[in-house]
Scaffold this motif. Sequence first.
Motif, PDB file in Angstrom:
ATOM      1  N   LEU A   2       0.309  -7.313   4.659  1.00 36.34           N
ATOM      2  CA  LEU A   2       0.324  -5.990   4.157  1.00 36.34           C
ATOM      3  C   LEU A   2       1.861  -5.128   4.448  1.00 36.34           C
ATOM      4  O   LEU A   2       2.207  -5.237   5.570  1.00 36.34           O
TER       5      LEU A   2
ATOM      6  N   ILE B 139       2.773  -1.223   4.253  1.00 35.94           N
ATOM      7  CA  ILE B 139       2.530  -0.005   4.251  1.00 35.94           C
ATOM      8  C   ILE B 139       3.564   1.084   4.410  1.00 35.94           C
ATOM      9  O   ILE B 139       4.203   1.005   5.031  1.00 35.94           O
TER      10      ILE B 139
ATOM     11  N   ILE C 259       0.817  -1.269   0.080  1.00 35.45           N
ATOM     12  CA  ILE C 259      -0.008  -0.137  -0.092  1.00 35.45           C
ATOM     13  C   ILE C 259       0.749   1.166   0.121  1.00 35.45           C
ATOM     14  O   ILE C 259       1.574   1.342   0.900  1.00 35.45           O
ATOM     15  N   GLY C 260       0.848   1.878  -1.131  1.00 34.29           N
ATOM     16  CA  GLY C 260       1.792   3.227  -1.490  1.00 34.29           C
ATOM     17  C   GLY C 260       1.806   3.496  -2.767  1.00 34.29           C
ATOM     18  O   GLY C 260       1.204   2.834  -3.504  1.00 34.29           O
TER      19      GLY C 260
ATOM     20  N   GLY D 243       5.127   5.321   5.785  1.00 37.64           N
ATOM     21  CA  GLY D 243       4.294   4.578   7.193  1.00 37.64           C
ATOM     22  C   GLY D 243       4.877   4.764   8.380  1.00 37.64           C
ATOM     23  O   GLY D 243       4.145   4.759   9.440  1.00 37.64           O
TER      24      GLY D 243
ATOM     25  N   ILE E 239      -7.187   1.776   7.301  1.00 39.75           N
ATOM     26  CA  ILE E 239      -6.697   0.489   6.914  1.00 39.75           C
ATOM     27  C   ILE E 239      -6.127  -0.337   8.180  1.00 39.75           C
ATOM     28  O   ILE E 239      -6.614  -1.263   8.518  1.00 39.75           O
TER      29      ILE E 239
ATOM     30  N   ILE F 290       1.340  -6.524   9.414  1.00 42.17           N
ATOM     31  CA  ILE F 290       1.415  -5.279   8.570  1.00 42.17           C
ATOM     32  C   ILE F 290       3.078  -4.866   8.978  1.00 42.17           C
ATOM     33  O   ILE F 290       3.450  -4.790   9.991  1.00 42.17           O
TER      34      ILE F 290
ATOM     35  N   LEU G 262       5.412  -1.672   8.207  1.00 42.52           N
ATOM     36  CA  LEU G 262       5.415  -0.427   8.154  1.00 42.52           C
ATOM     37  C   LEU G 262       7.074   0.144   7.715  1.00 42.52           C
ATOM     38  O   LEU G 262       7.878  -0.042   8.506  1.00 42.52           O
TER      39      LEU G 262
ATOM     40  N   VAL H 299      -4.600   5.354   5.011  1.00 44.94           N
ATOM     41  CA  VAL H 299      -3.587   4.483   5.847  1.00 44.94           C
ATOM     42  C   VAL H 299      -3.826   4.156   7.179  1.00 44.94           C
ATOM     43  O   VAL H 299      -4.218   2.877   7.757  1.00 44.94           O
TER      44      VAL H 299
ATOM     45  N   LEU I  74       4.538   6.399  -0.181  1.00 43.79           N
ATOM     46  CA  LEU I  74       3.137   6.642   0.134  1.00 43.79           C
ATOM     47  C   LEU I  74       3.139   8.297   0.010  1.00 43.79           C
ATOM     48  O   LEU I  74       1.872   8.801  -0.308  1.00 43.79           O
TER      49      LEU I  74
END
Length: 325
Positions: A109, A111, A38-39, A148, A128, A142, A144, A125, A115
């Motif tokens: 995930l 993150i 995610i980014g 993040g 999420i 997750i 990070l 975020v 991003l």
Amino acid sequence: MLFKKLSHGQLLKLARQKCIPPLSPKFHKGQSGRVCVIGGCEDYTGAPFFSANACALMGCDMTHVICEKEAAPVIKSYSPNLMVHPYLRTGHLGEMDKIKTLLEKMHVLVIGPGLGRDSGMLGSVKEIIKYVLEEHQGQIPIVLDADGLYLVTYDESVRDMLVRFPQGRIILTPNVVEFQRLRKLYHDEIPEGEETGAYIARKLHCVLVEKGGKDHIFAENHMLVNECEGSNKRVGGQGDTLSGATACMLAFSRAIFDFKLCGEPDKNLDWLDYSLLSCYTASTVTRECAKQAFAAKKRAMQTTDLNERVGQVYDELFAEYNNEI
């Protein structure tokens, strides 16, 4: 946990035996890992690609990217192997219904890569992280990294959520600058004689991978140190390769520990053990990729030189322990 008494080779052998599912025609697509990075915003498209590509080259079955709308066509152009979803938005929350539907299928995930610090992207975020915590009881690990980690540093409500995750389900991978930001949060309360990384890991109830000349991996009262040779040149994207490799190993570990793909997991290991072994293995793969890329290209070394070696290095490290069935 007896990991600190094991040699480097013994740790890798243990990870191969306990964390990595075998290749088998009995398994269907997705059982050995579904990861989402995610980014990715208009200005930063390389980072999410390198993270997702490393994850895919490590052997993850299915690798997705959720990114900002303008970044999606660019990331898609890098590789047809990745599934790219343009659900994030600058200025306001993204398409959260679509995001949550996709997250339902994910095992791990990542993150943060690419991003950026737009309020809408960071807000998405946060939603999420909240969704994983409340709707999945924090069971989806997750990783990070990058922005993040910026969010963790500057948003107390995010830190409050992280401490509610089960041990070993949150992994932070700060570089030197990111680690100093985290350190400043707790500078006045770290007990004398205690490692800063150990305190941060305990305070945030997470696994912390402090990247540097040596990679230090902290969790509660545990610490692993990876002293494998790396590269004399640092390139942007090395941390993204690490985050992707870590996510893949965590997905493998979930297949064994959570989903019991190969029967009952080892009763002598808990999830934190699997998480620590995953981080150590990913650190080793990344450092060896950097070493080989630097040996081949010297000062001309680029992120692609490192990132593209992930599959090759994985095979070299575990050739002795391959167990296809």
